[in-house]
Design an enzyme around this catalytic site. Structure first.
Site, PDB file in Angstrom:
ATOM      1  NE  ARG A  14      -2.018  -2.282   3.237  1.00 54.60           N
ATOM      2  CZ  ARG A  14      -2.424  -2.747   4.426  1.00 54.60           C
ATOM      3  NH1 ARG A  14      -3.569  -2.350   4.916  1.00 54.60           N
ATOM      4  NH2 ARG A  14      -1.684  -3.600   5.102  1.00 54.60           N
ATOM      5  CG  ASN A 170      -3.941  -7.006  16.913  1.00 56.58           C
ATOM      6  OD1 ASN A 170      -3.187  -6.812  17.861  1.00 56.58           O
ATOM      7  ND2 ASN A 170      -3.628  -7.789  15.892  1.00 56.58           N
ATOM      8  CG  ASN A 224      -1.021  -0.461   6.908  1.00 54.72           C
ATOM      9  OD1 ASN A 224      -0.081  -1.206   7.129  1.00 54.72           O
ATOM     10  ND2 ASN A 224      -2.090  -0.416   7.674  1.00 54.72           N
ATOM     11  CB  SER A 401      37.316  44.570  -0.963  1.00 51.68           C
ATOM     12  OG  SER A 401      36.803  45.067   0.241  1.00 51.68           O
TER      13      SER A 401
HETATM   14  C1  UD1 Z   1      -1.781  -6.493  11.283  1.00 52.28           C
HETATM   15  C2  UD1 Z   1      -2.693  -7.382  12.125  1.00 52.28           C
HETATM   16  C3  UD1 Z   1      -3.920  -6.556  12.537  1.00 52.28           C
HETATM   17  C4  UD1 Z   1      -3.485  -5.322  13.285  1.00 52.28           C
HETATM   18  C5  UD1 Z   1      -2.449  -4.513  12.489  1.00 52.28           C
HETATM   19  C6  UD1 Z   1      -1.845  -3.450  13.383  1.00 52.28           C
HETATM   20  C7  UD1 Z   1      -2.436  -9.701  11.379  1.00 52.28           C
HETATM   21  C8  UD1 Z   1      -3.056 -10.810  10.614  1.00 52.28           C
HETATM   22  N1  UD1 Z   1      -3.126  -8.542  11.401  1.00 52.28           N
HETATM   23  O1  UD1 Z   1      -2.491  -6.164  10.110  1.00 52.28           O
HETATM   24  O2  UD1 Z   1      -4.790  -7.346  13.357  1.00 52.28           O
HETATM   25  O3  UD1 Z   1      -4.603  -4.518  13.585  1.00 52.28           O
HETATM   26  O4  UD1 Z   1      -1.372  -5.357  12.037  1.00 52.28           O
HETATM   27  O5  UD1 Z   1      -1.003  -2.588  12.692  1.00 52.28           O
HETATM   28  O6  UD1 Z   1      -1.404  -9.897  11.968  1.00 52.28           O
HETATM   29  N2  UD1 Z   1       4.793  -9.196   7.789  1.00 52.28           N
HETATM   30  C9  UD1 Z   1       5.764 -10.166   7.698  1.00 52.28           C
HETATM   31  N3  UD1 Z   1       5.508 -11.289   6.991  1.00 52.28           N
HETATM   32  C10 UD1 Z   1       4.329 -11.504   6.361  1.00 52.28           C
HETATM   33  C11 UD1 Z   1       3.330 -10.514   6.476  1.00 52.28           C
HETATM   34  C12 UD1 Z   1       3.590  -9.362   7.196  1.00 52.28           C
HETATM   35  O7  UD1 Z   1       6.847 -10.003   8.266  1.00 52.28           O
HETATM   36  O8  UD1 Z   1       4.186 -12.559   5.742  1.00 52.28           O
HETATM   37  C13 UD1 Z   1       5.086  -7.974   8.565  1.00 52.28           C
HETATM   38  C14 UD1 Z   1       4.979  -6.688   7.756  1.00 52.28           C
HETATM   39  O9  UD1 Z   1       6.248  -6.349   7.205  1.00 52.28           O
HETATM   40  C15 UD1 Z   1       4.533  -5.679   8.802  1.00 52.28           C
HETATM   41  C16 UD1 Z   1       3.776  -6.500   9.816  1.00 52.28           C
HETATM   42  O10 UD1 Z   1       4.130  -7.853   9.584  1.00 52.28           O
HETATM   43  O11 UD1 Z   1       5.628  -5.049   9.439  1.00 52.28           O
HETATM   44  C17 UD1 Z   1       2.261  -6.340   9.697  1.00 52.28           C
HETATM   45  O12 UD1 Z   1       1.859  -6.700   8.386  1.00 52.28           O
HETATM   46  P1  UD1 Z   1       0.705  -5.926   7.635  1.00 52.28           P
HETATM   47  O13 UD1 Z   1       0.485  -6.586   6.342  1.00 52.28           O
HETATM   48  O14 UD1 Z   1       0.961  -4.491   7.646  1.00 52.28           O
HETATM   49  O15 UD1 Z   1      -0.539  -6.283   8.596  1.00 52.28           O
HETATM   50  P2  UD1 Z   1      -1.859  -5.450   8.795  1.00 52.28           P
HETATM   51  O16 UD1 Z   1      -2.779  -5.721   7.677  1.00 52.28           O
HETATM   52  O17 UD1 Z   1      -1.543  -4.055   9.079  1.00 52.28           O
HETATM   53 CA    CA Z   2       0.249  -2.811   9.077  1.00 54.64          CA
END
Ligand code: UD1
Ligand code: CA
Length: 450
Positions: A14, A170, A224, A401
């Site tokens: 995003r 969360n 995000n 100067s």
């Molecule tokens: C996640 C939470 C959500 C919470 C939010 C808070 C889950 C399923 N959801 O959603 O409940 O409200 O964070 O900000 O956990 N990442 C990895 N590996 C992966 C996927 C993600 O390391 O396979 C890391 C990303 O780099 C990031 C973090 O995990 O730093 C969160 O991932 P993101 O996709 O942003 O989760 P959200 O949709 O924001």
């Molecule tokens: Ca996130």
């Protein structure tokens, strides 16, 4: 005992960027560095960072931080899948794991300490940080019973219209008793809208689980997209400015000023509008900085004024006046009570106390003594097209100067350089150097011509 695990493997789709999301900067530091900084006061026994998308560049960007262990998640199949990658590394580990999202950069150490204490004193299997948001869109919603026991966490994309009304979200910050989590991690399912293994599903498969609301919801805002990045910057700036104003610093028109959180200010500093303070900058008491100035990685002594000027990687001692429109860069050291005036550029130069460079000059690779007066338009020619050379100017010397000092050159103490001279040879103490054609006056020229 606590192990910290930071999730930083996602691309951050995003953000619409080629750079991994966690490397985007917020006030001079990457999102990931900020998260790493926030756990320092917990003295974790291990710092694990889960990397995946552009793992090499994320790792390289964290090079200067000692003690990080990088665990690779080669495919990004969700936050639960990311934590599964820890299993081989934490075999037999009996303590707690604090899990943080790499894109939640405004958390304070106090909040994390409180979460850890709640987790440990209640002997929970999992404790999660939650917040009540007026706009919970995009976050996972947390459903608890009347005892604050977590029943279910539903991702925004999986929510029914009714579930979306729940404003308790969360934060993406969790404490787990590792042994309990390790037991159920291998069985996570990806039955959801994103076909991902959610860490949030693991939370409800262990007991007892508790949710703790954060006091200030701003701390848990996740990044995000670029709008949220800008929003977080504003929150960070407000925090920093509030802190300095409460500590005795005057900010005139605070919204037009930006200050990195690495900057140090002393009481009775006045910062004028449109001024930006960055990096490892220290500004001592009694200074008036701005309007319209940028100070970066510099040390500014007491009672210095800086107007409409740029100062980087330099130090300025007490009582010196800089600007308007001066540029100090590349390790400049200016002594006490100096004056660096209009349209003056100083580069890699050292000036003694009470030395003035008041108008239209360039001094590069120059050492000047005390009480020197560098006349308007004086230039040091420090570059011969191949190499840079130094200019030495003794104490109390005055350059006329529009003089040019061609380096390498040494000009002694108490020297006078005649205006308009191009000086190519050393000048001994107490002498006058004139290096220009003698003036010719042809009298009655007008009449003869006619
Ligand atoms: C996640 C939470 C959500 C919470 C939010 C808070 C889950 C399923 N959801 O959603 O409940 O409200 O964070 O900000 O956990 N990442 C990895 N590996 C992966 C996927 C993600 O390391 O396979 C890391 C990303 O780099 C990031 C973090 O995990 O730093 C969160 O991932 P993101 O996709 O942003 O989760 P959200 O949709 O924001
Ligand atoms: Ca996130």
């Amino acid at each position: 005992m606590v192990v910290v695990a930071i999730l930083a493997a996602g691309r951050g789709t995003r953000m619409k960027s080629n750079m991994p999301k966690v490397l985007h900067t917020l006030g001079g530091k990457s999102l990931l560095e900020r998260v790493i900084d926030s756990v320092k006061p917990l003295s974790p026994s291990r710092h694990m960072v889960i990397v995946g998308y552009e793992a090499q560049s994320v790792q390289a960007a964290m090079e200067s931080i000692p003690g990080l262990e990088f665990v690779e998640q080669t495919e990004q199949l969700g936050t639960g899948h990311a934590i599964q990658q820890l299993l081989p590394h934490l075999q037999g580990y009996q303590g707690d794991v604090l899990v943080l999202n790499g894109d939640v950069p405004l958390l304070t150490s106090q909040t994390l300490l409180k979460l850890l204490q709640t987790h440990q004193s209640n002997q929970n299997a999992a404790t999660i940080l939650t917040a009540q948001l007026s706009n919970p869109t995009g976050y996972g919603r947390v459903f608890c019973d009347s005892e604050n026991v977590v029943q279910q966490i539903v991702e925004d994309k999986d929510c029914t219209a009714a579930q979306k009304q729940n404003r308790r979200i969360n934060a993406g910050v969790y404490c787990f008793r590792w042994q309990d989590l390790a037991k159920i991690l291998p069985d996570l399912q990806a039955n959801n809208a994103q076909k991902e293994y959610y860490l949030t599903d693991a939370v409800t498969q262990v007991t007892p689980v508790m949710a703790v609301d954060v006091e200030d919801y701003q701390e848990i805002l996740g990044i995000n997209n670029r709008m949220q990045l800008a929003g977080a910057y504003e929150i960070l700036q407000n925090r920093i400015k509030e802190k300095w104003m409460m500590a005795g610093v005057t900010l005139i028109d605070p919204t037009s000023i930006t200050i990195d959180d690495t900057v140090e200010l002393q009481p009775d500093v006045i910062i004028e509008p449109q001024t930006h303070l960055r990096g490892n900058t220290v500004i001592q008491s009694g200074c008036r900085i701005g309007p319209g100035s940028l100070i970066e990685n510099s040390h500014i002594g007491e009672n210095v004024t800086v107007q409409y000027s740029v100062v980087t990687d330099s130090s300025v001692l007490a009582g010196t006046r800089i600007g308007p429109y001066a540029h100090l860069r590349g390790h400049v050291e200016v002594g006490e009570g100096c004056r660096i005036g209009n349209f003056v550029e100083l580069k890699n130069s050292q000036l003694g106390d009470r030395t003035n460079v008041a108008h239209l000059s360039y001094l590069g690779d120059t050492t000047a003594g005390t009480q020197v007066n560098v006349g308007a338009g004086t230039i040091t020619a420090n570059y011969d097209g191949v190499k840079k050379h130094r200019t030495q100017i003794g104490d109390r010397t005055k350059t006329g100067s529009n003089s040019v000092l061609v380096a390498p050159i040494t000009v002694g103490d108490d020297v006078f350089i005649a205006a308009g001279s191009t000086v190519t040879e050393d000048v001994p103490n107490e002498s006058l150097a004139i290096a220009r054609a003698r003036q010719v006056v042809k009298s009655e020229w007008k009449m003869k011509k006619e």
